[in-house]
Enzyme design. Structure first.
Site, PDB file in Angstrom:
ATOM      1  N   LYS A  28       0.826  -1.206   0.000  1.00 24.92           N
ATOM      2  CA  LYS A  28       0.000   0.000   0.000  1.00 24.92           C
ATOM      3  C   LYS A  28       0.863   1.260   0.000  1.00 24.92           C
ATOM      4  O   LYS A  28       0.567   2.229  -0.688  1.00 24.92           O
ATOM      5  CB  LYS A  28      -0.952  -0.016   1.199  1.00 24.92           C
ATOM      6  N   GLN A  86      -5.185  -1.447   9.616  1.00 22.14           N
ATOM      7  CA  GLN A  86      -4.913  -2.755   9.010  1.00 22.14           C
ATOM      8  C   GLN A  86      -5.482  -3.872   9.881  1.00 22.14           C
ATOM      9  O   GLN A  86      -5.128  -4.008  11.052  1.00 22.14           O
ATOM     10  CB  GLN A  86      -3.403  -2.949   8.825  1.00 22.14           C
ATOM     11  N   ASP A 127     -11.451   2.785   3.953  1.00 19.99           N
ATOM     12  CA  ASP A 127     -11.843   1.384   3.786  1.00 19.99           C
ATOM     13  C   ASP A 127     -13.363   1.233   3.794  1.00 19.99           C
ATOM     14  O   ASP A 127     -13.876   0.126   3.557  1.00 19.99           O
ATOM     15  CB  ASP A 127     -11.232   0.519   4.892  1.00 19.99           C
TER      16      ASP A 127
END
Length: 286
Positions: A55, A99, A122
């Site tokens: 990422k 994460q 997200d």
């Protein structure tokens, strides 16, 4: 039938990342500002380390500012919440990604509840999931959006088609079903309590599998010519495999590979969401 057409997420994802990078570069040249993405990583999960590194590299390639906030395995829920709250207030950070998975003793729901919905790239906060369910604008989960993007790139129609989503997780299955319905597909969700799942799935023209079970879906499940998107990624002694067995390629019309299918689309979606979050916050500044 012959072999299914490969839905090449690596290529499609690269196209999206390059397009976002060009837009970011142009904005930076004109205004001197660029998006900032913060990734919060708790503990030392090897798979998470790889994802975070990928990422970060993708952000840098797209001319975005990228930071990491690392916490030890022993970090408490309060520790993680404090980091998220600080990032919420940081004007240089426009997107925040926690994460997952976090260590078991950390309450991930409480952590996600602290995320600013406007920085939730997200798309996992209750606010953004509620906006999705209500058909309102908001940040959408990256992986489900990646599924739609790859279907669109290969001109696979959704409106009026019968679609089945295998799996009902908050991360993928639930938001993907909502996104497909928003595109006028007729959607069925198959889960662990579904009676005769093979019959249900075989009726579908579009199948997305996000069950987390290696090679669960076999060729007997699939309608000839169907478009099959394998969201699963499972580490086995034989290497990485999806939730769909290889023999499905002999029946399906279209199929994503594992790896190289949905994974690259997820990272592309993260960059696109960060760019959208940045533009929305820039508009609020003026």
């Amino acid at each position: 039938m012959g072999q299914a057409i490969v839905l090449d997420g690596k290529r499609v994802g690269a196209e999206i990342r390059q397009a976002v990078g060009r837009e970011v570069e142009a904005y930076l040249s004109a205004h001197g500002r660029r998006p900032g993405l913060a990734v919060v990583l708790v503990g030392n999960d090897p798979a998470s380390e790889i994802y975070v590194r990928n990422k970060r590299r993708a952000c840098e390639d797209a001319h975005m500012h990228s930071v990491q906030r690392r916490l030890p395995e022993t970090a408490t829920t309060d520790d993680v919440v404090a980091v998220v709250r600080a990032l919420n207030q940081d004007p240089q950070i426009h997107g925040i990604l926690v994460q997952l998975p976090v260590p078991r003793h950390v309450d991930s729901r409480r952590v996600l509840a602290e995320l600013s919905p406007d920085k939730d790239v997200d798309g996992l906060t209750e606010t953004n999931l509620g906006r999705l369910a209500a058909g309102q604008a908001g940040l959408r989960p990256c992986t489900p959006m990646g599924v739609l993007a790859i279907l669109d790139r290969y001109d696979i129609p959704l409106s009026g088609r019968r679609a089945v989503v295998v799996g009902r997780s908050r991360l993928v299955g639930l938001p993907l079903a909502l996104l497909l319905m928003a595109r006028d597909a007729t959607v069925t969700v198959v889960h662990s309590r579904t009676a005769d799942p093979v019959r249900v799935v075989r009726d579908a023209e579009i199948v997305a599998v996000a069950a987390g079970r290696p090679q669960m879906v076999t060729r007997e499940w699939i309608r000839p010519g169907a478009a099959v998107v394998d969201v699963g990624i499972n580490r086995t002694p034989q290497g990485l495999v999806g939730d769909v067995e290889a023999g499905v390629a002999e029946v399906a019309g279209y199929l994503t590979p594992v790896p190289g299918g949905v994974g690259p689309m997820t990272i592309a979606g993260l960059l696109r969401n960060t760019w959208q979050a940045f533009l929305a916050q820039e508009a609020d500044r003026t």
